[in-house]
Design an enzyme around this catalytic site. Structure first.
Site, short mmCIF file in Angstrom:
data_model
loop_
_atom_site.label_atom_id
_atom_site.label_comp_id
_atom_site.label_asym_id
_atom_site.label_seq_id
_atom_site.Cartn_x
_atom_site.Cartn_y
_atom_site.Cartn_z
N GLN A 106 -4.22 -4.86 16.17
CA GLN A 106 -3.22 -3.99 16.79
C GLN A 106 -3.72 -2.55 16.95
OE1 GLN A 106 0.59 -4.52 14.76
NE2 GLN A 106 1.09 -6.21 16.13
N LYS A 131 -2.19 5.09 9.85
CA LYS A 131 -1.37 4.59 8.73
C LYS A 131 -1.68 5.34 7.43
CE LYS A 131 0.05 0.26 6.52
NZ LYS A 131 -0.09 -1.22 6.57
#
Length: 621
Positions: A134, A183
């Protein structure tokens, strides 16, 4: 701990407390400090640290997150929220497909100059460039369709980036700003120094707000000389909250006013000086006026091709004053005689003030003949609501909803229904929300959802078509979950209506892949499945009562109105034609005291003698 940071307002250092926090917390606290109350989004792996922090802010009642069913719905909802409220809309999406699903909404906001901050999750910093799961370069993908973009490389940069993003999105020419957050940046801890909205220092970013005094004087000189002036108002007047100044300016100089699709609401369309929308499906009298004017004053408009038709014949007799805050737009499509770079509201105030100082005349006598001529066009070529014995005309639906809910906020999808809504609704500032530049089918329902969240108890109505509605109908689930009381009316003609009209008119009735008569869901059953109210209308006598029922219902409603299948939207400017060469105009007699007219040899349509091509069939006169 305490830290000292520069205060851009005073150039002195100010002392602020610091605390050790994660990047995710800094993001959420910074959003709160910038007045964010609602976020539209959809979670995923890379953005989970942010959603984990969001959980705490929601639990404290500080920010509400609206869980959409598709990320495109999130970006359109943030767009609708921003247009309705004038605030910055915010949406979240995760990395990869979550981010790419936001792209259409970002492009839509970019072309229509809508202030948005778009926040995407990204894979960890060490994995960027490795084609990780992703991973997508959303920074690179969106470069042409954002006002600015960031990849946050350190949690210590988060507060500054958020502050800059909101400032950039909302000042100058508004637009979307992207913040891409890896992240591990969301998890990283650092010393957090809170920043307020004013604590921004962007020395290279200084939008020009006030117009050059020399240009103000030059504009007034053109105004004094003009005999057939026209005020052409675009979406920039809405963005600048300049509707009061537009009206005062028009009344001061007795200027007829036409608006673009984006400019609807910037001027009261019930005002005697209003000539409505111009362009491809604008009023005949607006298009005749722009073709015959000798001075065109463009206010926050960009001379879009759907407005100008054949560009070299657009306002070809006119001198041009162009007022816009974006210098890149001034002269891009049409070279102005007097360019004025500045905020629309401030520039109009300057013009009015300077006119008072110099005691400039209003020219009511010199322009009266011009206003009379426009009134003749208005009488001869009115917008008409047809009546058919055996079926409902789509214009009837728009006219009736406008009669019953005149003060509602309206969103639209894209197509014939959009143009009929633009023609027959009279909207106030920010109460008209439509995808103009990108022309995005599927925009209407999620935009209405965002607008309703933003304006609270105000009525919000989406006007859609059967093809457009099916693009994002999954957002009915969002309406149901949060009881967002949007009312949706579908003008159901069984076609991609505008595509069918073009195929009929310009492609010899070869209806390739435009018939939607098979596969449209039963709206009553669909709404029942989502737990909301559905209504189907097939007869004219049921229309007005059904609209009243829809408006009175305490909850979201979808009304499916079966309308005439082959109704076309007129007037219409054919490709390559000028604004004066419109299809679908009614025939009118020659006026004894009006402009001279000539009859077309091919279709017998009456045309003004100044026209080179027939407004009925396009033949050369």
């Amino acid at each position: 701990m305490v830290a000292s940071i520069p205060n851009p307002k005073t150039n002195f250092l100010k002392t602020v407390p610091s605390q050790r926090q994660t990047g995710a917390y800094i993001l959420m606290d910074s959003l709160k400090r910038h007045g964010v109350k609602h976020i539209f989004g959809y979670p995923g792996g890379a953005i989970l640290p942010i959603y984990d922090e969001l959980y705490r802010f929601e639990a404290a009642g500080e920010i509400e997150h609206i869980l959409v069913r598709h990320e495109q719905g999130a970006s359109h909802a943030a767009d609708g929220y921003a247009r309705a409220t004038g605030k910055v809309g915010v949406c979240f999406g995760t990395s990869g497909p979550g981010a790419t699903n936001l792209v259409t909404g970002i492009a839509n906001a970019h072309l229509d100059s809508v202030p948005m901050v778009v926040i995407t999750g990204q894979v960890g910093r060490a994995m960027i460039g490795s084609d990780a799961f992703q991973e997508i370069d959303i920074f690179g993908i969106t470069l042409p369709i954002v006002k600015h973009s960031y990849v946050v490389r350190s949690a210590a940069d988060m507060a500054r980036i958020v502050t800059e993003a909101f400032h950039l999105a909302s000042t100058g020419r508004p637009g979307p700003v992207l913040i891409d957050i890896p992240k591990d940046v969301g998890l990283e801890e650092c010393e957090y120094i809170p920043l307020d909205p004013g604590d921004v220092n962007l020395p290279g970013y200084r939008p020009t707000v006030k117009g050059n005094p020399r240009q103000i004087n030059a504009a007034l000189q053109l105004l004094e000389q003009a005999r057939n002036p026209l005020l052409y108002v675009g979406g920039g007047a809405i963005a600048a909250n300049a509707h009061a100044q537009v009206q005062e300016f028009a009344e001061r100089f007795q200027l007829p006013v036409t608006t673009t699709l984006m400019g609807i609401g910037a001027f009261d369309e019930n005002h005697p000086l209003s000539v409505g929308m111009l362009g491809m499906h604008g009023t005949a009298y607006a298009n005749f006026a722009v073709s015959e004017c000798d001075l065109l004053i463009a206010v926050g408009a960009r001379f879009d091709d759907r407005v100008t038709g054949k560009l070299d014949e657009f306002a070809s007799r006119a001198k041009v004053i162009h007022i816009d805050i974006d210098p890149a737009e001034v002269g891009k499509n049409r070279a102005p005689d007097v360019p004025i770079v500045g905020d629309v509201r401030h520039v109009l105030e300057q013009l009015l003030q300077r006119a008072r100082e110099l005691d400039y005349p209003t020219h009511p006598h010199t322009t009266q003949a011009w206003l009379n001529r426009i009134d003749h066009w208005r009488t001869d070529y009115p917008l008409q609501v047809p009546h058919y014995e055996d079926t409902i005309a789509p214009q009837e639906v728009v006219h009736e909803i406008g009669r019953q809910a005149p003060d509602a906020y309206y969103t639209t999808d894209v197509g014939q229904h959009q143009m009929w809504a633009a023609q027959f609704l009279n909207n106030g500032p920010r109460r008209w929300i439509s995808s103009a530049g990108l022309g995005t089918m599927g925009f209407g329902l999620p935009a209405a959802m965002g607008a309703k969240v933003g304006v609270g108890d105000e009525a919000v109505i989406c006007i859609s078509g059967d093809a457009s509605f099916q693009m994002n109908l999954q957002e009915l689930g969002t309406l149901a979950q949060y009881d967002i009381q949007v009312k949706t009316i579908i003008l159901n003609n069984g076609w991609q209506g505008m595509v069918r009209q073009w195929q009929q008119t310009f492609y010899e009735e070869r209806y390739s892949a435009s018939n939607m008569s098979q596969g449209m869901p039963d709206i009553n059953l669909l709404c029942e499945a989502y737990g909301i109210k559905g209504i189907t209308v097939r007869k004219r006598e049921d229309l007005a009562p059904a609209i009243a029922e829809m408006l009175a219902h305490n909850g979201p409603v979808v009304m499916d109105v079966v309308v005439k299948k082959d109704e076309n939207c007129y007037p219409m400017i054919a490709p390559g034609m000028s604004n004066a060469q419109m299809l679908g105009l009614p025939e009118v007699p020659v006026r004894d005291n009006g402009p001279r007219m000539v009859e077309c040899n091919h279709c017998q349509t009456q045309n003004f003698i100044t026209h080179r091509f027939c407004s009925g069939c396009g033949a050369k006169l």
